[in-house]
Write a protein that holds these residues in place. Structure first.
Motif, PDB file in Angstrom:
ATOM      1  N   ASP A   1       0.828  -1.205   0.000  1.00  0.00           N
ATOM      2  CA  ASP A   1       0.000   0.000   0.000  1.00  0.00           C
ATOM      3  C   ASP A   1       0.859   1.250   0.000  1.00  0.00           C
ATOM      4  OD1 ASP A   1      -2.711  -0.909  -0.118  1.00  0.00           O
ATOM      5  OD2 ASP A   1      -2.406  -1.731   1.880  1.00  0.00           O
TER       6      ASP A   1
ATOM      7  N   SER B   1      -2.152  -5.798  -3.921  1.00  0.00           N
ATOM      8  CA  SER B   1      -2.274  -5.339  -2.543  1.00  0.00           C
ATOM      9  C   SER B   1      -3.722  -5.375  -2.038  1.00  0.00           C
ATOM     10  CB  SER B   1      -1.710  -3.930  -2.425  1.00  0.00           C
ATOM     11  OG  SER B   1      -1.917  -3.424  -1.141  1.00  0.00           O
ATOM     12  N   LEU B   2      -4.619  -4.771  -2.797  1.00  0.00           N
ATOM     13  CA  LEU B   2      -5.998  -4.646  -2.326  1.00  0.00           C
ATOM     14  C   LEU B   2      -6.750  -5.971  -2.337  1.00  0.00           C
ATOM     15  CD1 LEU B   2      -5.138  -1.680  -2.648  1.00  0.00           C
ATOM     16  CD2 LEU B   2      -7.436  -1.212  -3.411  1.00  0.00           C
TER      17      LEU B   2
ATOM     18  N   ALA C   1      -5.476  -7.991   0.689  1.00  0.00           N
ATOM     19  CA  ALA C   1      -6.031  -7.487   1.955  1.00  0.00           C
ATOM     20  C   ALA C   1      -7.510  -7.837   2.072  1.00  0.00           C
ATOM     21  CB  ALA C   1      -5.844  -5.972   2.042  1.00  0.00           C
ATOM     22  N   TYR C   2      -8.228  -7.764   0.963  1.00  0.00           N
ATOM     23  CA  TYR C   2      -9.652  -8.114   0.970  1.00  0.00           C
ATOM     24  C   TYR C   2      -9.842  -9.589   1.344  1.00  0.00           C
ATOM     25  CZ  TYR C   2     -14.341  -9.188  -0.626  1.00  0.00           C
ATOM     26  OH  TYR C   2     -15.642  -9.619  -0.684  1.00  0.00           O
TER      27      TYR C   2
ATOM     28  N   HIS D   1      -9.519  -7.708   5.870  1.00  0.00           N
ATOM     29  CA  HIS D   1     -10.672  -6.874   6.234  1.00  0.00           C
ATOM     30  C   HIS D   1     -11.976  -7.221   5.521  1.00  0.00           C
ATOM     31  CE1 HIS D   1     -10.097  -4.536   2.588  1.00  0.00           C
ATOM     32  NE2 HIS D   1      -8.876  -4.214   2.955  1.00  0.00           N
TER      33      HIS D   1
ATOM     34  N   PRO E   1     -11.999  -0.251  -0.792  1.00  0.00           N
ATOM     35  CA  PRO E   1     -10.725   0.100  -1.448  1.00  0.00           C
ATOM     36  C   PRO E   1     -10.669  -0.363  -2.908  1.00  0.00           C
ATOM     37  CG  PRO E   1     -10.316  -0.878   0.704  1.00  0.00           C
ATOM     38  CD  PRO E   1     -11.779  -1.040   0.426  1.00  0.00           C
TER      39      PRO E   1
ATOM     40  N   HIS F   1      -5.305   2.981  -1.789  1.00  0.00           N
ATOM     41  CA  HIS F   1      -4.269   2.357  -0.953  1.00  0.00           C
ATOM     42  C   HIS F   1      -4.320   2.897   0.472  1.00  0.00           C
ATOM     43  CE1 HIS F   1      -2.119  -0.063  -3.873  1.00  0.00           C
ATOM     44  NE2 HIS F   1      -2.240   0.933  -4.746  1.00  0.00           N
TER      45      HIS F   1
ATOM     46  N   ASN G   1      -7.189   1.336   2.208  1.00  0.00           N
ATOM     47  CA  ASN G   1      -6.835  -0.055   2.501  1.00  0.00           C
ATOM     48  C   ASN G   1      -5.915  -0.144   3.716  1.00  0.00           C
ATOM     49  OD1 ASN G   1      -7.109  -2.858   1.611  1.00  0.00           O
ATOM     50  ND2 ASN G   1      -4.914  -2.726   1.198  1.00  0.00           N
TER      51      ASN G   1
END
Length: 131
Positions: free
Chosen positions: A11, A63-64, A67-68, A72, A77, A115, A118
């Motif tokens: 991020d 990245s997103l 993380a998804y 989270h 994001p 980012h 996120n």
């Protein structure tokens, strides 16, 4: 001696890359005439611009989506990232030259915002779901 473990923060890299892309696209029209005098005319090359967009896209998706899936489980994001790339695409492919210097930097800053959102969501997630 204690060795420190460094984790690459995609991020932060994404924020940096997309912000640099936005600044590049916003400032390029103003500096296009002086770049050759400074030996930096390669920055006006479309290949450099496309490379910046592709790098931002790869970092953003990696990245997103990670993380998804792993932490989270929030879509915001990713939606902001899509909006940023939609602005860039409209700026590049609309054919309206007046929109390009507005939409492309806006898209870059929107991607940086994705980012940032996120990162905040990752920091506020109470449980590390990676296990």
């Amino acid at each position: 001696m204690k060795l420190r473990s460094y984790k690459i923060n995609l991020d932060r890299i994404g924020i940096t890359a997309s912000t640099l892309c936005a600044i590049h696209c916003a400032a390029l029209p103003f500096f296009i005439t002086v770049l050759p005098m400074w030996g930096m005319d390669f920055l006006a090359n479309e290949a450099v611009e496309i490379a910046m967009i592709v790098v931002s896209l790869i970092i953003g998706i990696w990245s997103l989506s990670s993380a998804y899936r792993k932490q989270h489980h929030r879509i915001l994001p990713i939606l902001v990232l899509i909006a940023g790339f939609a602005c860039i695409a409209m700026g590049h492919f609309s054919g309206i030259e007046l929109l390009e210097p507005v939409l492309i930097p806006l898209g870059g800053f929107t991607i940086a915002a994705a980012h940032f959102i996120n990162l905040r969501m990752l920091k506020s997630c109470p449980i590390d779901h990676q296990h």
